[in-house]
Design a protein around this motif. Structure first.
Motif, PDB file in Angstrom:
ATOM      1  N   SER A  81       0.818  -1.060  -0.161  1.00 43.05           N
ATOM      2  CA  SER A  81      -0.159  -0.616   0.023  1.00 43.05           C
ATOM      3  C   SER A  81       1.065   1.577  -0.388  1.00 43.05           C
ATOM      4  N   ARG A  82       0.129   2.440  -0.173  1.00 39.89           N
ATOM      5  CA  ARG A  82       0.937   3.863  -0.407  1.00 39.89           C
ATOM      6  C   ARG A  82       0.855   4.049   1.130  1.00 39.89           C
ATOM      7  N   THR A  85      -1.838   5.176   2.776  1.00 41.74           N
ATOM      8  CA  THR A  85      -2.703   4.648   3.053  1.00 41.74           C
ATOM      9  C   THR A  85      -3.057   3.906   3.940  1.00 41.74           C
ATOM     10  N   TRP A  89      -5.167   2.179   7.604  1.00 52.00           N
ATOM     11  CA  TRP A  89      -5.918   1.343   7.598  1.00 52.00           C
ATOM     12  C   TRP A  89      -5.566  -0.561   8.797  1.00 52.00           C
ATOM     13  N   ALA A 565       3.707   7.535  -1.462  1.00 50.93           N
ATOM     14  CA  ALA A 565       2.252   8.962  -1.248  1.00 50.93           C
ATOM     15  C   ALA A 565       2.585  10.052  -1.891  1.00 50.93           C
TER      16      ALA A 565
END
Length: 565
Positions: A81-82, A85, A89, A565
Protein backbone atom coordinates in the motif's frame (compact mmCIF):
# COMPACT_ATOMS: atom_id res chain seq x y z
CA UNK A 1 8.74 -36.12 -49.55
CA UNK A 2 7.90 -32.52 -50.35
CA UNK A 3 10.09 -29.86 -48.84
CA UNK A 4 8.17 -26.75 -47.86
CA UNK A 5 10.24 -23.60 -47.82
CA UNK A 6 10.55 -21.83 -44.51
CA UNK A 7 8.82 -18.47 -44.82
CA UNK A 8 11.11 -15.51 -44.64
CA UNK A 9 10.22 -13.32 -41.71
CA UNK A 10 9.15 -9.79 -42.39
CA UNK A 11 11.19 -6.93 -41.13
CA UNK A 12 10.88 -6.60 -37.41
CA UNK A 13 9.58 -10.20 -36.92
CA UNK A 14 11.44 -13.06 -35.26
CA UNK A 15 12.15 -16.20 -37.20
CA UNK A 16 9.61 -18.93 -36.33
CA UNK A 17 12.46 -21.43 -35.93
CA UNK A 18 14.81 -19.14 -34.07
CA UNK A 19 15.56 -19.97 -30.43
CA UNK A 20 15.32 -17.26 -27.85
CA UNK A 21 18.68 -15.87 -26.72
CA UNK A 22 20.11 -17.70 -23.71
CA UNK A 23 20.29 -14.48 -21.70
CA UNK A 24 16.60 -13.63 -22.08
CA UNK A 25 14.99 -13.94 -18.65
CA UNK A 26 11.64 -15.60 -18.10
CA UNK A 27 9.63 -12.84 -16.51
CA UNK A 28 6.47 -14.84 -15.87
CA UNK A 29 7.14 -14.89 -12.11
CA UNK A 30 9.07 -11.67 -11.72
CA UNK A 31 8.23 -9.02 -9.13
CA UNK A 32 6.82 -6.91 -11.98
CA UNK A 33 4.23 -9.56 -12.87
CA UNK A 34 3.49 -10.31 -9.23
CA UNK A 35 2.85 -6.61 -8.71
CA UNK A 36 0.04 -6.95 -11.19
CA UNK A 37 -2.05 -9.18 -8.92
CA UNK A 38 -0.76 -8.37 -5.45
CA UNK A 39 -2.66 -5.04 -5.10
CA UNK A 40 -5.86 -6.93 -5.78
CA UNK A 41 -5.36 -9.05 -2.65
CA UNK A 42 -4.69 -6.14 -0.31
CA UNK A 43 -8.25 -6.07 1.10
CA UNK A 44 -8.03 -9.81 1.71
CA UNK A 45 -4.69 -9.43 3.50
CA UNK A 46 -6.13 -6.70 5.71
CA UNK A 47 -9.27 -8.68 6.47
CA UNK A 48 -7.44 -11.93 7.25
CA UNK A 49 -4.74 -10.14 9.25
CA UNK A 50 -7.27 -8.27 11.36
CA UNK A 51 -9.40 -11.35 11.90
CA UNK A 52 -6.40 -13.41 12.95
CA UNK A 53 -5.21 -10.66 15.29
CA UNK A 54 -8.44 -10.97 17.30
CA UNK A 55 -7.12 -14.30 18.59
CA UNK A 56 -3.76 -12.88 19.69
CA UNK A 57 -4.72 -10.05 22.04
CA UNK A 58 -3.98 -11.62 25.42
CA UNK A 59 -7.52 -12.77 26.09
CA UNK A 60 -9.30 -16.00 26.89
CA UNK A 61 -9.66 -17.02 23.23
CA UNK A 62 -6.01 -16.65 22.24
CA UNK A 63 -4.45 -19.07 19.75
CA UNK A 64 -0.65 -19.19 19.86
CA UNK A 65 -0.23 -19.57 16.08
CA UNK A 66 -2.41 -16.52 15.41
CA UNK A 67 0.25 -14.28 16.98
CA UNK A 68 2.75 -15.46 14.35
CA UNK A 69 0.35 -15.20 11.40
CA UNK A 70 -1.33 -11.81 11.72
CA UNK A 71 1.87 -9.67 11.58
CA UNK A 72 2.88 -11.45 8.35
CA UNK A 73 -0.43 -10.55 6.69
CA UNK A 74 -0.65 -6.98 7.96
CA UNK A 75 2.98 -6.26 7.09
CA UNK A 76 2.37 -7.57 3.57
CA UNK A 77 -0.65 -5.27 3.34
CA UNK A 78 1.31 -2.16 4.31
CA UNK A 79 4.18 -2.98 1.97
CA UNK A 80 1.74 -3.25 -0.93
CA UNK A 81 0.00 0.00 0.00
CA UNK A 82 0.92 3.63 -0.20
CA UNK A 83 2.50 4.78 3.04
CA UNK A 84 -0.34 6.72 4.63
CA UNK A 85 -3.06 4.60 3.08
CA UNK A 86 -1.60 1.54 4.77
CA UNK A 87 -1.17 3.29 8.11
CA UNK A 88 -4.71 4.66 8.10
CA UNK A 89 -6.03 1.10 7.70
CA UNK A 90 -3.66 -0.56 10.18
CA UNK A 91 -4.68 1.83 12.97
CA UNK A 92 -8.42 0.95 12.89
CA UNK A 93 -7.46 -2.72 12.55
CA UNK A 94 -5.64 -2.48 15.88
CA UNK A 95 -8.51 -0.47 17.38
CA UNK A 96 -10.85 -3.29 16.39
CA UNK A 97 -8.56 -5.81 18.09
CA UNK A 98 -8.40 -3.73 21.28
CA UNK A 99 -12.18 -3.32 21.38
CA UNK A 100 -12.56 -7.06 20.80
CA UNK A 101 -10.27 -7.69 23.80
CA UNK A 102 -12.31 -5.31 25.95
CA UNK A 103 -15.53 -7.09 25.05
CA UNK A 104 -13.99 -10.58 25.24
CA UNK A 105 -12.69 -9.82 28.72
CA UNK A 106 -16.01 -8.28 29.85
CA UNK A 107 -14.24 -5.08 30.89
CA UNK A 108 -16.98 -2.88 29.47
CA UNK A 109 -16.88 -0.14 26.86
CA UNK A 110 -16.83 3.40 28.17
CA UNK A 111 -15.05 6.62 27.19
CA UNK A 112 -11.93 5.66 29.16
CA UNK A 113 -11.54 2.20 27.62
CA UNK A 114 -12.35 3.40 24.09
CA UNK A 115 -9.81 6.24 24.35
CA UNK A 116 -7.30 3.76 25.73
CA UNK A 117 -7.94 1.37 22.85
CA UNK A 118 -7.36 4.12 20.28
CA UNK A 119 -4.15 5.28 22.00
CA UNK A 120 -2.73 1.76 22.30
CA UNK A 121 -3.62 1.06 18.67
CA UNK A 122 -1.75 4.19 17.59
CA UNK A 123 1.42 2.95 19.31
CA UNK A 124 0.99 -0.50 17.75
CA UNK A 125 0.69 1.10 14.31
CA UNK A 126 4.07 2.85 14.54
CA UNK A 127 6.17 -0.28 13.76
CA UNK A 128 4.29 -0.71 10.46
CA UNK A 129 4.93 2.94 9.61
CA UNK A 130 8.62 2.64 10.49
CA UNK A 131 8.96 -0.46 8.33
CA UNK A 132 7.23 1.19 5.39
CA UNK A 133 9.36 4.32 5.54
CA UNK A 134 12.76 2.76 6.20
CA UNK A 135 12.97 -0.67 4.58
CA UNK A 136 13.48 0.54 1.01
CA UNK A 137 16.43 2.67 2.10
CA UNK A 138 18.30 -0.12 3.90
CA UNK A 139 20.14 -3.26 2.89
CA UNK A 140 17.86 -6.33 3.16
CA UNK A 141 19.65 -7.97 6.10
CA UNK A 142 19.53 -4.74 8.12
CA UNK A 143 16.05 -3.80 6.95
CA UNK A 144 14.70 -7.08 8.36
CA UNK A 145 15.45 -5.79 11.87
CA UNK A 146 13.40 -2.60 11.55
CA UNK A 147 9.99 -4.11 12.20
CA UNK A 148 10.96 -6.40 15.10
CA UNK A 149 12.92 -3.68 16.89
CA UNK A 150 10.00 -1.29 16.50
CA UNK A 151 7.48 -3.87 17.76
CA UNK A 152 9.56 -4.69 20.86
CA UNK A 153 10.15 -1.01 21.52
CA UNK A 154 6.45 -0.24 21.07
CA UNK A 155 5.43 -2.92 23.58
CA UNK A 156 7.85 -1.41 26.07
CA UNK A 157 6.57 2.14 25.50
CA UNK A 158 3.03 1.01 26.24
CA UNK A 159 4.07 -0.11 29.72
CA UNK A 160 6.01 3.10 30.33
CA UNK A 161 3.61 5.68 28.94
CA UNK A 162 0.19 4.15 29.62
CA UNK A 163 -1.66 2.98 32.76
CA UNK A 164 -2.29 -0.43 31.17
CA UNK A 165 1.10 -2.11 31.69
CA UNK A 166 1.25 -5.49 29.97
CA UNK A 167 -2.48 -6.09 30.43
CA UNK A 168 -2.80 -5.39 26.71
CA UNK A 169 -0.32 -5.07 23.87
CA UNK A 170 2.28 -7.70 24.78
CA UNK A 171 2.56 -10.75 22.50
CA UNK A 172 4.44 -12.82 25.08
CA UNK A 173 1.32 -14.05 26.87
CA UNK A 174 -0.05 -15.50 23.62
CA UNK A 175 2.72 -18.10 23.85
CA UNK A 176 1.73 -19.23 27.36
CA UNK A 177 2.70 -22.85 27.88
CA UNK A 178 5.58 -22.84 25.38
CA UNK A 179 8.16 -22.82 28.15
CA UNK A 180 11.33 -23.41 26.06
CA UNK A 181 10.45 -20.36 23.95
CA UNK A 182 9.39 -18.24 26.93
CA UNK A 183 12.70 -18.67 28.77
CA UNK A 184 14.11 -15.90 26.54
CA UNK A 185 12.21 -13.36 28.65
CA UNK A 186 14.56 -14.13 31.56
CA UNK A 187 17.11 -12.23 29.42
CA UNK A 188 15.12 -9.72 27.37
CA UNK A 189 11.92 -9.27 29.32
CA UNK A 190 8.62 -10.01 27.59
CA UNK A 191 9.68 -7.75 24.71
CA UNK A 192 11.91 -10.55 23.41
CA UNK A 193 8.88 -12.61 22.32
CA UNK A 194 7.43 -9.66 20.43
CA UNK A 195 10.79 -9.21 18.72
CA UNK A 196 10.94 -12.86 17.59
CA UNK A 197 7.37 -12.84 16.28
CA UNK A 198 7.89 -9.59 14.37
CA UNK A 199 11.25 -10.83 13.05
CA UNK A 200 9.41 -13.85 11.66
CA UNK A 201 6.95 -11.53 9.88
CA UNK A 202 9.75 -9.45 8.38
CA UNK A 203 11.60 -12.57 7.25
CA UNK A 204 8.54 -14.11 5.57
CA UNK A 205 7.86 -10.85 3.76
CA UNK A 206 11.47 -10.60 2.64
CA UNK A 207 11.28 -14.11 1.16
CA UNK A 208 7.89 -13.28 -0.37
CA UNK A 209 9.39 -10.30 -2.17
CA UNK A 210 12.81 -11.76 -3.02
CA UNK A 211 12.92 -15.56 -2.80
CA UNK A 212 16.17 -16.42 -1.04
CA UNK A 213 17.25 -19.02 1.47
CA UNK A 214 19.60 -16.70 3.33
CA UNK A 215 17.04 -14.67 5.28
CA UNK A 216 15.12 -17.76 6.30
CA UNK A 217 18.29 -19.54 7.35
CA UNK A 218 19.39 -16.67 9.59
CA UNK A 219 16.02 -16.49 11.29
CA UNK A 220 15.84 -20.27 11.65
CA UNK A 221 19.21 -20.29 13.39
CA UNK A 222 18.13 -17.51 15.77
CA UNK A 223 14.84 -19.21 16.68
CA UNK A 224 16.46 -22.61 17.08
CA UNK A 225 19.11 -21.14 19.37
CA UNK A 226 16.44 -19.49 21.52
CA UNK A 227 14.38 -22.68 21.85
CA UNK A 228 17.40 -24.90 22.51
CA UNK A 229 18.76 -22.51 25.14
CA UNK A 230 15.32 -22.34 26.76
CA UNK A 231 15.05 -26.11 26.80
CA UNK A 232 18.49 -26.37 28.35
CA UNK A 233 17.54 -23.86 31.04
CA UNK A 234 14.50 -25.95 31.93
CA UNK A 235 16.36 -29.27 31.89
CA UNK A 236 19.73 -28.30 33.31
CA UNK A 237 18.97 -25.36 35.56
CA UNK A 238 19.54 -25.82 39.29
CA UNK A 239 16.57 -27.28 41.14
CA UNK A 240 15.77 -27.02 44.81
CA UNK A 241 14.60 -29.89 46.97
CA UNK A 242 13.26 -27.58 49.69
CA UNK A 243 9.66 -26.52 49.34
CA UNK A 244 7.02 -24.96 51.55
CA UNK A 245 3.35 -25.79 51.56
CA UNK A 246 1.31 -22.71 50.68
CA UNK A 247 -2.48 -22.61 50.75
CA UNK A 248 -4.46 -19.98 48.89
CA UNK A 249 -8.04 -19.66 50.10
CA UNK A 250 -11.04 -17.67 48.92
CA UNK A 251 -14.33 -17.33 50.81
CA UNK A 252 -17.15 -19.72 50.09
CA UNK A 253 -19.40 -18.58 47.26
CA UNK A 254 -22.46 -18.58 49.52
CA UNK A 255 -21.15 -15.89 51.87
CA UNK A 256 -19.57 -14.01 48.96
CA UNK A 257 -22.86 -13.83 47.08
CA UNK A 258 -24.69 -12.69 50.21
CA UNK A 259 -22.19 -9.86 50.74
CA UNK A 260 -22.52 -8.81 47.10
CA UNK A 261 -26.28 -8.68 47.46
CA UNK A 262 -26.00 -6.60 50.64
CA UNK A 263 -23.59 -4.05 49.18
CA UNK A 264 -25.53 -3.93 45.91
CA UNK A 265 -28.54 -2.47 47.71
CA UNK A 266 -26.53 0.53 48.90
CA UNK A 267 -26.39 3.58 46.64
CA UNK A 268 -23.46 5.93 46.28
CA UNK A 269 -20.69 3.42 45.56
CA UNK A 270 -17.75 3.24 47.95
CA UNK A 271 -18.73 6.47 49.71
CA UNK A 272 -22.23 5.11 50.30
CA UNK A 273 -20.90 1.84 51.75
CA UNK A 274 -18.51 3.76 54.02
CA UNK A 275 -21.37 5.89 55.35
CA UNK A 276 -23.90 3.06 55.69
CA UNK A 277 -25.01 2.05 59.20
CA UNK A 278 -22.75 -0.69 60.54
CA UNK A 279 -25.76 -2.87 61.30
CA UNK A 280 -26.54 -2.89 57.58
CA UNK A 281 -23.19 -4.13 56.28
CA UNK A 282 -21.11 -5.57 59.11
CA UNK A 283 -22.96 -8.90 59.55
CA UNK A 284 -22.36 -9.86 55.90
CA UNK A 285 -18.76 -8.60 56.03
CA UNK A 286 -18.05 -10.52 59.23
CA UNK A 287 -19.50 -13.73 57.78
CA UNK A 288 -16.95 -13.60 54.96
CA UNK A 289 -14.05 -13.06 57.34
CA UNK A 290 -15.23 -15.89 59.61
CA UNK A 291 -15.31 -18.21 56.61
CA UNK A 292 -11.73 -17.28 55.73
CA UNK A 293 -10.58 -17.77 59.32
CA UNK A 294 -12.14 -21.24 59.38
CA UNK A 295 -10.43 -22.15 56.10
CA UNK A 296 -7.13 -20.85 57.52
CA UNK A 297 -7.44 -23.16 60.52
CA UNK A 298 -8.25 -26.10 58.24
CA UNK A 299 -5.26 -25.54 55.93
CA UNK A 300 -2.86 -24.90 58.81
CA UNK A 301 -3.94 -28.19 60.39
CA UNK A 302 -3.26 -29.88 57.02
CA UNK A 303 0.34 -28.63 57.05
CA UNK A 304 0.32 -25.24 55.32
CA UNK A 305 3.01 -22.85 56.57
CA UNK A 306 1.84 -19.86 54.54
CA UNK A 307 -1.81 -19.01 53.94
CA UNK A 308 -2.87 -16.37 51.39
CA UNK A 309 -6.26 -14.68 51.20
CA UNK A 310 -7.29 -12.99 47.92
CA UNK A 311 -7.41 -9.31 47.14
CA UNK A 312 -10.32 -7.71 48.98
CA UNK A 313 -10.90 -11.04 50.72
CA UNK A 314 -12.35 -9.06 53.62
CA UNK A 315 -14.35 -5.89 53.12
CA UNK A 316 -14.75 -3.57 56.05
CA UNK A 317 -15.64 -0.02 56.98
CA UNK A 318 -12.74 2.09 58.15
CA UNK A 319 -14.02 2.17 61.74
CA UNK A 320 -13.82 -1.64 61.91
CA UNK A 321 -10.48 -2.11 60.11
CA UNK A 322 -8.44 -2.53 63.30
CA UNK A 323 -10.82 -5.18 64.63
CA UNK A 324 -10.65 -7.17 61.38
CA UNK A 325 -6.84 -7.11 61.47
CA UNK A 326 -6.73 -8.06 65.15
CA UNK A 327 -8.80 -11.19 64.56
CA UNK A 328 -6.49 -12.25 61.71
CA UNK A 329 -3.39 -11.65 63.85
CA UNK A 330 -4.79 -13.88 66.56
CA UNK A 331 -5.55 -16.61 64.03
CA UNK A 332 -2.02 -16.48 62.59
CA UNK A 333 -0.59 -16.81 66.12
CA UNK A 334 -2.84 -19.73 67.04
CA UNK A 335 -2.26 -21.58 63.78
CA UNK A 336 1.47 -20.80 63.67
CA UNK A 337 1.42 -19.67 60.02
CA UNK A 338 2.41 -16.70 57.93
CA UNK A 339 -0.95 -15.21 57.00
CA UNK A 340 -1.45 -12.76 54.13
CA UNK A 341 -4.84 -11.06 54.28
CA UNK A 342 -6.45 -8.87 51.61
CA UNK A 343 -8.56 -5.94 52.83
CA UNK A 344 -10.88 -3.50 51.09
CA UNK A 345 -11.36 -0.61 53.47
CA UNK A 346 -14.27 1.77 52.82
CA UNK A 347 -13.67 5.36 53.95
CA UNK A 348 -15.73 8.53 53.88
CA UNK A 349 -12.63 10.51 52.93
CA UNK A 350 -12.60 11.73 49.33
CA UNK A 351 -11.46 11.26 46.63
CA UNK A 352 -10.57 7.57 46.95
CA UNK A 353 -13.10 6.65 49.64
CA UNK A 354 -10.91 3.80 50.81
CA UNK A 355 -7.89 1.64 50.10
CA UNK A 356 -6.98 -1.79 48.78
CA UNK A 357 -4.31 -3.37 50.95
CA UNK A 358 -2.53 -6.61 51.81
CA UNK A 359 -1.13 -7.34 55.26
CA UNK A 360 1.41 -10.06 56.08
CA UNK A 361 1.29 -11.43 59.61
CA UNK A 362 3.98 -13.74 61.00
CA UNK A 363 3.39 -16.84 63.19
CA UNK A 364 3.81 -14.69 66.32
CA UNK A 365 0.92 -12.47 65.26
CA UNK A 366 3.16 -9.55 64.28
CA UNK A 367 2.31 -7.43 61.24
CA UNK A 368 5.35 -7.50 58.92
CA UNK A 369 3.93 -5.08 56.37
CA UNK A 370 0.86 -3.25 55.20
CA UNK A 371 1.03 -2.83 51.44
CA UNK A 372 -1.42 -0.75 49.42
CA UNK A 373 -2.16 -1.51 45.77
CA UNK A 374 -0.19 0.88 43.56
CA UNK A 375 -2.04 0.50 40.25
CA UNK A 376 -5.83 0.80 40.33
CA UNK A 377 -7.45 -0.55 37.15
CA UNK A 378 -8.15 2.50 34.94
CA UNK A 379 -11.83 3.35 34.80
CA UNK A 380 -13.03 0.77 37.32
CA UNK A 381 -11.09 1.23 40.59
CA UNK A 382 -11.11 4.56 42.38
CA UNK A 383 -9.40 3.99 45.73
CA UNK A 384 -6.28 5.84 46.84
CA UNK A 385 -3.19 4.05 45.39
CA UNK A 386 -0.06 3.17 47.35
CA UNK A 387 3.49 4.35 46.69
CA UNK A 388 4.55 1.26 44.70
CA UNK A 389 7.37 0.21 47.03
CA UNK A 390 7.29 -3.58 47.14
CA UNK A 391 7.79 -5.01 50.64
CA UNK A 392 10.16 -7.95 51.17
CA UNK A 393 10.61 -10.00 54.35
CA UNK A 394 13.16 -12.65 55.28
CA UNK A 395 11.49 -15.81 56.55
CA UNK A 396 12.51 -19.44 57.16
CA UNK A 397 10.92 -20.11 53.76
CA UNK A 398 12.99 -17.61 51.83
CA UNK A 399 12.52 -13.96 50.98
CA UNK A 400 8.82 -13.26 50.53
CA UNK A 401 7.47 -10.22 48.66
CA UNK A 402 3.99 -8.93 47.90
CA UNK A 403 2.09 -7.02 45.22
CA UNK A 404 -1.63 -6.94 44.46
CA UNK A 405 -3.29 -8.16 41.24
CA UNK A 406 -2.89 -5.46 38.56
CA UNK A 407 0.49 -4.39 39.99
CA UNK A 408 1.97 -7.54 38.43
CA UNK A 409 1.21 -6.13 34.96
CA UNK A 410 4.09 -3.67 35.37
CA UNK A 411 7.40 -5.52 34.84
CA UNK A 412 9.59 -2.71 36.16
CA UNK A 413 7.78 -2.85 39.50
CA UNK A 414 8.18 -6.63 39.57
CA UNK A 415 11.98 -6.66 39.44
CA UNK A 416 12.27 -7.87 43.02
CA UNK A 417 15.07 -9.75 44.75
CA UNK A 418 12.81 -12.39 46.31
CA UNK A 419 12.24 -16.13 46.37
CA UNK A 420 8.43 -16.12 46.52
CA UNK A 421 6.10 -13.31 45.45
CA UNK A 422 2.53 -13.37 46.77
CA UNK A 423 -0.03 -11.83 44.42
CA UNK A 424 -3.50 -11.70 46.02
CA UNK A 425 -5.95 -10.89 43.23
CA UNK A 426 -9.60 -10.38 42.44
CA UNK A 427 -10.66 -10.85 38.82
CA UNK A 428 -13.86 -12.00 37.18
CA UNK A 429 -14.85 -15.08 35.19
CA UNK A 430 -14.14 -13.74 31.69
CA UNK A 431 -10.66 -12.47 32.52
CA UNK A 432 -9.33 -14.47 35.46
CA UNK A 433 -7.50 -17.18 33.51
CA UNK A 434 -5.85 -14.76 31.04
CA UNK A 435 -4.75 -12.44 33.84
CA UNK A 436 -3.16 -15.28 35.79
CA UNK A 437 -1.27 -16.40 32.67
CA UNK A 438 0.21 -12.91 32.36
CA UNK A 439 1.39 -13.02 35.98
CA UNK A 440 3.27 -16.26 35.25
CA UNK A 441 5.62 -14.32 32.94
CA UNK A 442 6.88 -12.32 35.91
CA UNK A 443 8.13 -15.55 37.51
CA UNK A 444 10.35 -16.30 34.50
CA UNK A 445 11.56 -12.71 34.21
CA UNK A 446 12.38 -12.34 37.90
CA UNK A 447 13.62 -15.79 38.84
CA UNK A 448 11.17 -16.29 41.71
CA UNK A 449 8.03 -18.33 42.36
CA UNK A 450 4.65 -16.62 42.07
CA UNK A 451 1.60 -17.52 44.13
CA UNK A 452 -1.52 -15.80 42.78
CA UNK A 453 -4.68 -16.38 44.84
CA UNK A 454 -7.55 -15.06 42.75
CA UNK A 455 -11.04 -14.50 44.07
CA UNK A 456 -13.52 -15.15 41.25
CA UNK A 457 -10.79 -16.17 38.83
CA UNK A 458 -8.08 -18.79 38.34
CA UNK A 459 -5.61 -19.19 41.20
CA UNK A 460 -2.18 -20.62 40.38
CA UNK A 461 1.35 -21.08 41.65
CA UNK A 462 4.42 -21.10 39.37
CA UNK A 463 8.08 -21.81 39.97
CA UNK A 464 10.89 -19.53 38.82
CA UNK A 465 10.82 -20.94 35.27
CA UNK A 466 7.07 -20.54 34.80
CA UNK A 467 6.15 -24.18 35.43
CA UNK A 468 2.70 -24.44 37.02
CA UNK A 469 2.73 -26.02 40.48
CA UNK A 470 -1.01 -25.85 41.18
CA UNK A 471 -4.11 -24.34 39.58
CA UNK A 472 -7.67 -23.91 40.83
CA UNK A 473 -10.61 -22.34 39.02
CA UNK A 474 -12.98 -20.55 41.39
CA UNK A 475 -15.96 -21.39 39.20
CA UNK A 476 -15.34 -25.11 38.73
CA UNK A 477 -14.64 -26.26 42.29
CA UNK A 478 -16.79 -26.56 45.37
CA UNK A 479 -13.97 -25.56 47.73
CA UNK A 480 -12.17 -22.35 46.78
CA UNK A 481 -8.73 -23.52 47.91
CA UNK A 482 -5.40 -24.00 46.13
CA UNK A 483 -2.49 -25.89 47.70
CA UNK A 484 1.03 -25.87 46.25
CA UNK A 485 4.49 -26.97 47.33
CA UNK A 486 6.59 -23.97 46.36
CA UNK A 487 10.43 -23.83 46.16
CA UNK A 488 11.90 -21.71 48.94
CA UNK A 489 14.84 -20.53 46.87
CA UNK A 490 14.68 -18.62 43.63
CA UNK A 491 17.49 -17.32 41.48
CA UNK A 492 18.69 -14.29 39.58
CA UNK A 493 18.15 -13.62 35.90
CA UNK A 494 19.76 -11.39 33.30
CA UNK A 495 16.56 -9.38 33.09
CA UNK A 496 16.54 -8.92 36.87
CA UNK A 497 20.04 -7.42 36.66
CA UNK A 498 19.83 -5.41 33.43
CA UNK A 499 16.18 -4.43 33.47
CA UNK A 500 14.74 -3.17 30.20
CA UNK A 501 18.10 -2.85 28.47
CA UNK A 502 16.92 -4.97 25.53
CA UNK A 503 13.88 -2.74 25.00
CA UNK A 504 16.00 0.41 25.12
CA UNK A 505 18.44 -1.15 22.64
CA UNK A 506 15.52 -1.85 20.30
CA UNK A 507 14.39 1.77 20.49
CA UNK A 508 17.95 2.96 19.94
CA UNK A 509 18.23 0.53 17.03
CA UNK A 510 15.16 1.99 15.35
CA UNK A 511 16.60 5.47 15.75
CA UNK A 512 19.95 4.35 14.29
CA UNK A 513 18.22 2.66 11.36
CA UNK A 514 16.25 5.83 10.70
CA UNK A 515 19.45 7.90 10.60
CA UNK A 516 21.11 5.34 8.33
CA UNK A 517 18.10 5.32 6.01
CA UNK A 518 18.08 9.11 5.73
CA UNK A 519 21.75 9.04 4.77
CA UNK A 520 21.12 6.57 1.92
CA UNK A 521 19.28 7.29 -1.34
CA UNK A 522 15.75 5.96 -1.52
CA UNK A 523 15.42 2.86 -3.71
CA UNK A 524 11.96 2.18 -5.14
CA UNK A 525 10.67 -1.26 -4.25
CA UNK A 526 10.43 -2.17 -7.97
CA UNK A 527 14.10 -1.35 -8.53
CA UNK A 528 15.14 -3.35 -5.45
CA UNK A 529 13.13 -6.35 -6.57
CA UNK A 530 14.55 -6.20 -10.12
CA UNK A 531 18.08 -6.10 -8.79
CA UNK A 532 17.48 -9.29 -6.80
CA UNK A 533 15.69 -11.15 -9.59
CA UNK A 534 18.04 -10.40 -12.48
CA UNK A 535 15.92 -7.49 -13.67
CA UNK A 536 17.54 -4.21 -12.81
CA UNK A 537 18.68 -0.78 -13.82
CA UNK A 538 22.06 0.31 -15.04
CA UNK A 539 24.04 3.16 -13.57
CA UNK A 540 22.21 5.61 -15.86
CA UNK A 541 18.81 4.54 -14.50
CA UNK A 542 17.95 2.63 -17.68
CA UNK A 543 16.22 -0.77 -17.58
CA UNK A 544 18.23 -3.93 -17.98
CA UNK A 545 17.64 -7.67 -18.17
CA UNK A 546 20.26 -10.00 -16.69
CA UNK A 547 22.84 -7.23 -16.92
CA UNK A 548 21.96 -6.30 -20.55
CA UNK A 549 20.32 -2.91 -21.34
CA UNK A 550 16.67 -3.25 -22.37
CA UNK A 551 15.55 -2.42 -25.84
CA UNK A 552 12.47 -0.31 -26.34
CA UNK A 553 10.11 -3.27 -26.30
CA UNK A 554 11.50 -5.24 -23.35
CA UNK A 555 9.42 -5.33 -20.12
CA UNK A 556 12.13 -4.47 -17.62
CA UNK A 557 9.71 -2.46 -15.54
CA UNK A 558 11.29 0.83 -16.62
CA UNK A 559 7.90 2.49 -16.31
CA UNK A 560 7.46 1.37 -12.70
CA UNK A 561 7.01 4.20 -10.30
CA UNK A 562 7.44 4.41 -6.58
CA UNK A 563 4.41 3.47 -4.45
CA UNK A 564 5.19 6.47 -2.25
CA UNK A 565 2.17 8.45 -1.16
Amino acid sequence: MTNHPVPTPLAGEASPTARPPHDTADTSNTPENRRGWEPAVRPLLLLLGTGTMLFAVGGRWDIAAAAWIFPVLLLRFTRLSRVWTGVLWIWPAHIAAAVFWIQESAIGLDPVTVAGAAALAAVQTLPFLADRLLVDRLRPAVAALTFPAAVAGGEFLITVLSPFGTAYGSLAVTQYGDLPLLQIISVTGSWGIGFLIAYFAATVNRIWERPSWRGGLVYGIVLLAVVLAGGARLALGPSTSTTVRIAGISPDRTVTDHLKSTLGRITGGSAGIAAAPASTVEPAMTAVENDLLAATRREAAAGAKIVVWPEEGVKTQEAHESAAIAVAREQARRSGVYLEIGLRVYSTAAPGHGKDEAILIDPAGKVLWTYQKAHPIPGSEHFTPGDGRVPVADTPYGRIANVICYDADFPAMMRIRADIVLVPSHDWKAYGAAHTMKASLRAIEGGYSVVRQDAEGVSAAYDDKGRPLATTDYFTTRRQTMVAYVPTRGGTTVYDRTGDLFAWLCLAGVAALAVTALARPWRPRSVTARADSGLGVDRHGQGSVAGRPCSAGEPAGARDVSPEA
